[in-house]
Design an enzyme around this catalytic site. Structure first.
Site, PDB file in Angstrom:
ATOM      1  N   LYS A  67     -13.236  -7.102  12.198  1.00  0.00           N
ATOM      2  CA  LYS A  67     -12.679  -6.550  13.237  1.00  0.00           C
ATOM      3  C   LYS A  67     -12.640  -7.003  14.609  1.00  0.00           C
ATOM      4  CE  LYS A  67     -12.588  -1.571  11.699  1.00  0.00           C
ATOM      5  NZ  LYS A  67     -12.818  -0.253  12.013  1.00  0.00           N
ATOM      6  N   LYS A  81      -4.988  -3.550  -2.367  1.00  0.00           N
ATOM      7  CA  LYS A  81      -4.959  -2.269  -2.080  1.00  0.00           C
ATOM      8  C   LYS A  81      -4.042  -1.719  -1.446  1.00  0.00           C
ATOM      9  CE  LYS A  81      -9.129  -0.354   0.056  1.00  0.00           C
ATOM     10  NZ  LYS A  81     -10.345  -0.229   0.697  1.00  0.00           N
ATOM     11  N   LYS A 118      -2.697   1.684   4.684  1.00  0.00           N
ATOM     12  CA  LYS A 118      -1.637   2.051   5.731  1.00  0.00           C
ATOM     13  C   LYS A 118      -1.079   1.141   6.664  1.00  0.00           C
ATOM     14  CE  LYS A 118      -5.463   3.167   8.678  1.00  0.00           C
ATOM     15  NZ  LYS A 118      -6.639   3.561   7.860  1.00  0.00           N
TER      16      LYS A 118
END
Ligand code: AMP
Ligand code: TRP
Length: 340
Positions: free
Chosen positions: A114, A197, A200
């Site tokens: 991240k 995968k 979103k």
């Protein structure tokens, strides 16, 4: 005694079939099992570590609350609440941060992912994220934590932090929490590419079934889902990732073993299989999206449910934090605890 279960989910937009089959449905099952005391938390303070737009936080918190309720979380049987409404998480986070060596945090893969290249510019909160996660769990002395595979490292850290606290303060205050990683339907893949995968963050909305999609949209997405030209449907993720993914989805939605579903469709055409999958997906998912829309239209009701959940959560977390404050030598709310 019933074992206490705790899990958390970030308030983000666009919950999809992968979230439902991979995470939320396990929460509902644990609640329905009856052997556990389930505590489920919408972790808005964790979401703040990567917040893009301020206006989104509130809307997404309601959206996830509505999704959880629509999927079958029953606020009478499970405790459902929002993290920032229970200040004990942040209070415990500080104490735990004081027994967590930086070396442990430096190993966290999620932080590296991240933070990306700009490590120096990454916020402290992103670095401390797993300490707050440990506080979430330990504030309730929860022992079972249902999570996806990707959270395994954070769970090991939570155990280590609990152990470090106990050792440092010479207590057995915290039980060591265990992850509960359920293999079945652990990875639902994209409808457009069976090797990626369902997510979103995929640019194409056709790649996923959102929990807010209505019956027509669900049908359209399954019809357009990538297929192959082999006759018959069977499970072989190496050579037929799309067919395999759709079979996994079918079996998970039908709550039947994959081998049994595979047997049934072994000689079916792709279009016949898709028609049956559409029927099943609409039956299972359209009521969820309809219920979600109803719930989202009534924010005062959602506020009441969450306020009650926060109150119940606090009733458990407060005494734990008091105990922790006592163990480290803080005076605590009562002060002068030694003499009483
Ligand atoms: P995320 O949306 O990535 O924050 O994930 C929220 C929860 O849903 C986590 O427990 C994930 O493991 C689970 N999850 C997310 N995407 C998938 C997927 N494609 N298949 C199965 N589980 C998923
Ligand atoms: N980090 C978890 C995730 O991204 C969410 C989470 C926060 C959590 N606190 C938790 C999960 C405590 C389990 C227990 O999915």
């Amino acid at each position: 005694m019933t074992a206490r279960v705790f899990s958390g989910i970030q308030p983000t937009h666009g919950l999809h079939l992968g979230n439902y089959l991979g995470a939320i449905r396990q929460w509902v099952r644990l609640q329905d099992d009856g052997r556990y005391e389930c505590i489920y938390c919408i972790v808005d303070q964790h979401a703040l570590t990567t917040l893009q737009k301020r206006e989104d936080m509130r809307a997404h918190t309601y959206e996830v609350a509505a999704a959880l309720l629509a999927c079958g979380i029953d606020p009478e049987r499970a405790i459902l609440f929002v993290q920032s409404q229970v200040p004990e998480h942040a209070m415990l986070h500080w104490v735990l941060g004081c027994v967590t060596p930086l070396g442990w945090l430096n190993r966290m893969v999620q932080f590296k992912e991240k933070a990306g290249k700009d490590r120096e510019g990454a916020p402290l909160g992103l670095y401390a994220y797993p300490v707050l996660q440990a506080a979430d769990i330990l504030a309730y002395k929860a022992v079972l934590v249902p999570v996806g595979e990707d959270q395994k490292q954070h769970l090991e850290l939570a155990r280590d932090i609990a152990g470090a606290f106990n050792r440092k303060f010479g207590t057995d205050l915290f039980p060591l929490p265990e992850p509960l990683i359920l293999p079945e339907a652990a990875r639902i893949m994209s409808l457009r590419d069976g090797t990626r995968k369902m997510s979103k963050s995929d640019a194409s909305d056709m790649s996923r079934i959102n929990l807010t999609d209505d019956a027509d949209t669900i049908a359209l997405k399954i019809r357009r889902a990538k297929s192959d030209s082999t006759l018959g449907i069977w499970y072989d993720p190496e050579t037929r990732p799309e067919a395999s993914n759709l079979l996994t989805i079918y079996a998970a939605l039908a709550e039947r073993p994959r081998s049994e579903v595979e047997e049934e469709f072994r000689s079916a055409s792709f279009s016949a299989f898709k028609a049956r999958l559409t029927e099943l997906a609409v039956t299972k998912l359209a009521p969820i999206s309809a219920r979600m829309r109803e719930l989202l239209a009534d924010r005062p009701m959602l506020d009441r449910v969450l306020a009650r959940g926060a109150e119940r959560a606090r009733a458990i977390a407060r005494p734990v934090v008091e105990e922790v404050y006592g163990a480290v030598g803080f005076l605590g709310a009562g002060g002068e605890r030694e003499r009483s």
